[in-house]
Design an enzyme around this catalytic site. Structure first.
Site, PDB file in Angstrom:
ATOM      1  N   THR A 262      -1.511   3.481   4.466  1.00 50.94           N
ATOM      2  CA  THR A 262      -0.559   4.567   4.456  1.00 50.94           C
ATOM      3  C   THR A 262       0.426   4.319   5.569  1.00 50.94           C
ATOM      4  O   THR A 262       0.030   3.870   6.630  1.00 50.94           O
ATOM      5  CB  THR A 262      -1.304   5.875   4.806  1.00 50.94           C
ATOM      6  OG1 THR A 262      -2.358   6.058   3.884  1.00 50.94           O
ATOM      7  CG2 THR A 262      -0.391   7.071   4.785  1.00 50.94           C
TER       8      THR A 262
ATOM      9  N   THR B 252      -4.626   7.152   9.030  1.00 48.03           N
ATOM     10  CA  THR B 252      -4.641   6.138   7.989  1.00 48.03           C
ATOM     11  C   THR B 252      -6.063   5.620   7.857  1.00 48.03           C
ATOM     12  O   THR B 252      -6.819   5.657   8.821  1.00 48.03           O
ATOM     13  CB  THR B 252      -3.675   4.975   8.323  1.00 48.03           C
ATOM     14  OG1 THR B 252      -3.737   3.996   7.291  1.00 48.03           O
ATOM     15  CG2 THR B 252      -4.021   4.317   9.649  1.00 48.03           C
ATOM     16  N   GLY B 253      -6.417   5.181   6.661  1.00 42.36           N
ATOM     17  CA  GLY B 253      -7.763   4.647   6.482  1.00 42.36           C
ATOM     18  C   GLY B 253      -8.415   5.229   5.245  1.00 42.36           C
ATOM     19  O   GLY B 253      -7.736   5.536   4.266  1.00 42.36           O
ATOM     20  N   ASP B 254      -9.729   5.386   5.320  1.00 38.94           N
ATOM     21  CA  ASP B 254     -10.484   5.892   4.188  1.00 38.94           C
ATOM     22  C   ASP B 254     -10.253   7.401   4.047  1.00 38.94           C
ATOM     23  O   ASP B 254     -10.993   8.224   4.580  1.00 38.94           O
ATOM     24  CB  ASP B 254     -11.970   5.574   4.392  1.00 38.94           C
ATOM     25  CG  ASP B 254     -12.795   5.966   3.179  1.00 38.94           C
ATOM     26  OD1 ASP B 254     -12.270   6.672   2.281  1.00 38.94           O
ATOM     27  OD2 ASP B 254     -13.968   5.573   3.124  1.00 38.94           O
ATOM     28  N   GLY B 255      -9.211   7.719   3.300  1.00 39.36           N
ATOM     29  CA  GLY B 255      -8.760   9.106   3.187  1.00 39.36           C
ATOM     30  C   GLY B 255      -9.786  10.040   2.605  1.00 39.36           C
ATOM     31  O   GLY B 255      -9.857  11.213   2.989  1.00 39.36           O
TER      32      GLY B 255
ATOM     33  N   SER C 114       0.817  -1.212   0.000  1.00 37.38           N
ATOM     34  CA  SER C 114       0.000   0.000   0.000  1.00 37.38           C
ATOM     35  C   SER C 114       0.851   1.262   0.000  1.00 37.38           C
ATOM     36  O   SER C 114       0.333   2.369   0.000  1.00 37.38           O
ATOM     37  CB  SER C 114      -0.950  -0.007   1.200  1.00 37.38           C
ATOM     38  OG  SER C 114      -0.218   0.084   2.408  1.00 37.38           O
TER      39      SER C 114
ATOM     40  N   THR D   6       2.050   6.997   0.637  1.00 35.29           N
ATOM     41  CA  THR D   6       1.063   5.998   0.231  1.00 35.29           C
ATOM     42  C   THR D   6       0.959   5.927  -1.277  1.00 35.29           C
ATOM     43  O   THR D   6       1.351   6.878  -1.970  1.00 35.29           O
ATOM     44  CB  THR D   6      -0.327   6.351   0.815  1.00 35.29           C
ATOM     45  OG1 THR D   6      -1.263   5.328   0.464  1.00 35.29           O
ATOM     46  CG2 THR D   6      -0.841   7.670   0.269  1.00 35.29           C
TER      47      THR D   6
ATOM     48  N   ARG E  88      -7.114  11.277  -8.464  1.00 29.96           N
ATOM     49  CA  ARG E  88      -7.516  11.293  -7.061  1.00 29.96           C
ATOM     50  C   ARG E  88      -6.306  11.506  -6.151  1.00 29.96           C
ATOM     51  O   ARG E  88      -5.290  10.847  -6.275  1.00 29.96           O
ATOM     52  CB  ARG E  88      -8.195   9.976  -6.711  1.00 29.96           C
ATOM     53  CG  ARG E  88      -8.714   9.869  -5.276  1.00 29.96           C
ATOM     54  CD  ARG E  88      -7.722   9.163  -4.365  1.00 29.96           C
ATOM     55  NE  ARG E  88      -8.325   8.854  -3.057  1.00 29.96           N
ATOM     56  CZ  ARG E  88      -7.650   8.342  -2.031  1.00 29.96           C
ATOM     57  NH1 ARG E  88      -6.353   8.076  -2.155  1.00 29.96           N
ATOM     58  NH2 ARG E  88      -8.250   8.081  -0.890  1.00 29.96           N
TER      59      ARG E  88
END
Ligand SMILES: *[C@@H]1O[C@H](CO)[C@@H](O)[C@H](O)[C@H]1NC(C)=O
Ligand SMILES: *[C@@H]1O[C@H](CO)[C@@H](O)[C@H](O)[C@H]1NC(C)=O
Length: 343
Positions: free
Chosen positions: A203, A254-257, A72, A221, A231
């Site tokens: 990330t 970190t996660g659903d940016g 990732s 990332t 994007r």
């Protein structure tokens, strides 16, 4: 009575002994998201070699970029709708509040290095896309293909699956059936939901606190699998992906940016620590703020303050109930895996 009193004391001591290792404070401190221990060790080595906190963040994240961590970060992961891997990264100096960042960076592996060059060799904060790659080449970074057999195979499988899942909505043709080009229009059928894959992390976010409490933070990332080309996520956005302020501390997310960047969770956490909130609570509050609007979002935040206390928090969703991060300080004397229960 005396017995009870000492017994309670002993019990308290015993409990404390078990609680203390988590969040124990010594400086310097390196902390990063996910079990990316090689990155933690690289950052620590940079400090031991006399490097600054910025050097440590850069070296740590660069290690992840070179090793691809779990796929990732760095080249050869998360191909976009055209099959290309693009990178996002940022670095922040908590002493000067300078930031350097790149978004949608193409053909350059060392994204955090380019982010640092943006900070140190321009008056800008964020460069994106093709022009960021040209800037990088001018600064001496090597241009090379970021595609690997793995990213090609992820991409071809996705094409075979009719470009599912994807990030389109309210478009025609119905994206549950066809690949693009998409036009505005009604979605006739529900597209397939993106699965949360806790093995495909997101990330590397890293915070380094120097021995005198100087703070630096950074991220790197390759973004989201099958993203719409162009994007840019939360990672290169100051206050979203990470934030550093040497009067308070640092945070990284970190996660659903796409969702998380709307709430500047790293900025919020650092602001809270500035007013004396302890790092774990600061992280929790950042997550809670997002939960109000998106109870099902996937994400975590790490926080550390200038005395080397640290914490983390994550949003509990199916398949994600524990978040692992790594800490390195003189107490641990090696990269120490820690985890926190999501709430
Ligand atoms: C990638 O795939 C090509 C063609 O299938 C093959 O020749 C090559 O050895 C592969 N590269 C790696 C690094 O696996
Ligand atoms: C950091 O957090 C710890 C734990 O809450 C707290 O004891 C300490 O005073 C904080 N440090 C600073 C500089 O605020």
């Amino acid at each position: 009575y005396f017995f009870c009193k000492t017994f309670v004391k002993m019990l308290l001591c015993f409990i404390l002994m078990f609680l203390l290792p988590f969040g124990q404070a010594t400086l310097p401190l390196v902390i990063n998201t996910w079990p990316f221990e090689h990155a933690t060790a690289a950052a620590w080595s940079a400090l031991q070699a006399g490097g600054s906190v910025l050097d440590a963040v850069e070296k740590g994240c660069a290690r992840c970029e070179a090793d691809q961590c779990d796929g990732s970060v760095g080249f050869g992961g998360s191909p976009d709708e055209r099959g290309e891997t693009t990178l996002d990264a940022m670095i922040m100096n908590g002493n000067t509040m300078e930031v350097g960042a790149v978004g949608d960076l193409r053909r350059i592996k060392n994204a955090i290095g380019v982010a640092r060059a943006v900070m140190e060799r321009t008056d800008h904060t964020l460069l994106v896309g093709e022009s960021a790659s040209v800037f990088a080449e001018n600064m001496g970074f090597t241009a090379e293909d970021l595609t690997t057999n793995k990213s090609i195979s992820i991409f071809t499988q996705w094409l075979k699956d009719n470009c599912q899942p994807n990030y389109r909505k309210n478009v025609s043709p119905d994206p549950s059936q066809y690949c693009g080009p998409y036009k505005p229009g009604a979605t006739l059928r529900q597209r397939r939901k993106r699965q949360i894959d806790i093995h495909a992390h997101d990330t590397i976010g890293m915070i380094v606190i120097g021995k005198d409490g100087q703070v630096a933070a950074g991220t790197s990332t390759n973004g989201a699998n099958h993203k719409v080309p162009g994007r840019v996520g939360d990672s290169p956005i100051a206050g979203a992906g990470s934030y550093a302020d040497s009067t308070a501390g640092g945070a990284a997310a970190t996660g659903d940016g796409d969702v998380m960047m709307r709430f500047l969770p790293s900025y919020l956490a650092v602001e809270l620590m500035k007013t004396g909130t302890d790092p774990s609570t600061a992280c929790k509050t950042s997550i809670s703020r997002i939960k109000i609007h998106y109870p099902g979002f996937f994400g975590a935040v790490i926080c550390a303050n200038t005395t080397g206390h640290y914490g983390a928090a994550c949003n509990k969703v199916p398949g994600f109930s524990k978040f692992t991060f790594v800490v390195y300080n003189s107490q641990s004397n090696s990269p120490l895996l820690q985890s926190v229960d999501c709430f």
